[in-house]
Design a protein around this motif. Sequence first.
Motif, PDB file in Angstrom:
ATOM      1  N   ALA A 153       0.833  -1.206   0.000  1.00  0.00           N
ATOM      2  CA  ALA A 153       0.000   0.000   0.000  1.00  0.00           C
ATOM      3  C   ALA A 153       0.871   1.261   0.000  1.00  0.00           C
ATOM      4  O   ALA A 153       0.551   2.243  -0.682  1.00  0.00           O
ATOM      5  CB  ALA A 153      -0.933  -0.001   1.207  1.00  0.00           C
ATOM      6  N   CYS A 154       1.968   1.224   0.726  1.00  0.00           N
ATOM      7  CA  CYS A 154       2.901   2.353   0.767  1.00  0.00           C
ATOM      8  C   CYS A 154       3.502   2.596  -0.620  1.00  0.00           C
ATOM      9  O   CYS A 154       3.553   3.740  -1.093  1.00  0.00           O
ATOM     10  CB  CYS A 154       3.982   2.084   1.812  1.00  0.00           C
ATOM     11  N   ARG A 155       3.923   1.535  -1.281  1.00  0.00           N
ATOM     12  CA  ARG A 155       4.458   1.658  -2.646  1.00  0.00           C
ATOM     13  C   ARG A 155       3.388   2.193  -3.602  1.00  0.00           C
ATOM     14  O   ARG A 155       3.665   3.042  -4.458  1.00  0.00           O
ATOM     15  CB  ARG A 155       4.982   0.309  -3.152  1.00  0.00           C
ATOM     16  N   ALA A 156       2.161   1.711  -3.446  1.00  0.00           N
ATOM     17  CA  ALA A 156       1.072   2.159  -4.316  1.00  0.00           C
ATOM     18  C   ALA A 156       0.787   3.651  -4.118  1.00  0.00           C
ATOM     19  O   ALA A 156       0.514   4.362  -5.093  1.00  0.00           O
ATOM     20  CB  ALA A 156      -0.190   1.335  -4.051  1.00  0.00           C
ATOM     21  N   LEU A 157       0.850   4.127  -2.876  1.00  0.00           N
ATOM     22  CA  LEU A 157       0.649   5.556  -2.621  1.00  0.00           C
ATOM     23  C   LEU A 157       1.714   6.367  -3.353  1.00  0.00           C
ATOM     24  O   LEU A 157       1.413   7.346  -4.029  1.00  0.00           O
ATOM     25  CB  LEU A 157       0.684   5.843  -1.116  1.00  0.00           C
ATOM     26  N   ARG A 211      -6.098   9.983   7.293  1.00  0.00           N
ATOM     27  CA  ARG A 211      -5.730   9.844   5.878  1.00  0.00           C
ATOM     28  C   ARG A 211      -4.380   9.146   5.745  1.00  0.00           C
ATOM     29  O   ARG A 211      -3.444   9.432   6.486  1.00  0.00           O
ATOM     30  CB  ARG A 211      -5.658  11.211   5.211  1.00  0.00           C
ATOM     31  N   GLU A 212      -4.302   8.242   4.795  1.00  0.00           N
ATOM     32  CA  GLU A 212      -3.045   7.566   4.501  1.00  0.00           C
ATOM     33  C   GLU A 212      -2.042   8.611   4.020  1.00  0.00           C
ATOM     34  O   GLU A 212      -2.352   9.451   3.172  1.00  0.00           O
ATOM     35  CB  GLU A 212      -3.278   6.521   3.405  1.00  0.00           C
ATOM     36  N   ARG A 213      -0.812   8.564   4.581  1.00  0.00           N
ATOM     37  CA  ARG A 213       0.183   9.552   4.219  1.00  0.00           C
ATOM     38  C   ARG A 213       1.594   9.030   4.427  1.00  0.00           C
ATOM     39  O   ARG A 213       1.833   8.166   5.265  1.00  0.00           O
ATOM     40  CB  ARG A 213      -0.018  10.842   4.998  1.00  0.00           C
ATOM     41  N   LEU A 214       2.497   9.587   3.662  1.00  0.00           N
ATOM     42  CA  LEU A 214       3.908   9.211   3.716  1.00  0.00           C
ATOM     43  C   LEU A 214       4.732  10.485   3.703  1.00  0.00           C
ATOM     44  O   LEU A 214       4.550  11.333   2.830  1.00  0.00           O
ATOM     45  CB  LEU A 214       4.257   8.338   2.502  1.00  0.00           C
ATOM     46  N   THR A 215       5.606  10.629   4.689  1.00  0.00           N
ATOM     47  CA  THR A 215       6.498  11.778   4.727  1.00  0.00           C
ATOM     48  C   THR A 215       7.941  11.301   4.675  1.00  0.00           C
ATOM     49  O   THR A 215       8.273  10.228   5.199  1.00  0.00           O
ATOM     50  CB  THR A 215       6.308  12.630   5.999  1.00  0.00           C
ATOM     51  N   TYR A 216       8.754  12.086   4.022  1.00  0.00           N
ATOM     52  CA  TYR A 216      10.188  11.829   3.984  1.00  0.00           C
ATOM     53  C   TYR A 216      10.935  13.106   4.344  1.00  0.00           C
ATOM     54  O   TYR A 216      10.566  14.198   3.866  1.00  0.00           O
ATOM     55  CB  TYR A 216      10.650  11.425   2.576  1.00  0.00           C
ATOM     56  N   GLN A 217      11.971  12.971   5.144  1.00  0.00           N
ATOM     57  CA  GLN A 217      12.969  14.021   5.303  1.00  0.00           C
ATOM     58  C   GLN A 217      13.979  13.794   4.198  1.00  0.00           C
ATOM     59  O   GLN A 217      14.379  12.653   3.955  1.00  0.00           O
ATOM     60  CB  GLN A 217      13.651  13.923   6.669  1.00  0.00           C
TER      61      GLN A 217
END
Length: 171
Positions: A15-19, A89-95
């Motif tokens: 799911a993370c890859r799909a986002l 909400r599904e979310r992904l953060t990167y530094q």
Amino acid sequence: MAEMKQDELNAYSAACRALQDGKQSVLLSTLNQAGNPEISYAPAVRDGQGCFYIFVSELAAHTANLLSHPNCSVLLIQDEQESRNIFARERLTYQCDVEKVERDSAKGVEILEQMESKLGQTVKLLRGLPDFHLFRLKPTHGCYVVGFGKAFEVDPASGELIHLSEDKVKR
């Protein structure tokens, strides 16, 4: 809280890859000259090592910010209409560490061609404008949140998820 089962973790990894794969832009948080945060967005592509590339104008505040403070945070987030709960909400953060890529270098040409292919003919037009800069955003740390109690550290290189249980968060 019990440890997460491997098949459940695999499903969250997918799911993370799909986002990530489903987005053509990133929300971008940068620091201005005074050290204050500013948020914007930019169309982006990713390379095979998980780095994001953005092609942005000097007229945009985030370009000056990235040139003077070569780090940022990016956010990929599920659309509100697709979310069952606005608070989760599904979310992904990167530094990310930021590096300017010369447009006419081999890597710059390769990425701009990839951008044109994935993002459309506007990139071709923008390539002719001298005020545009190409940046590589290299993730150093990631966090993926799927809902309440479902947060993960993300290894930017491998994409591996590590469940952040309540015990791990309180440490």
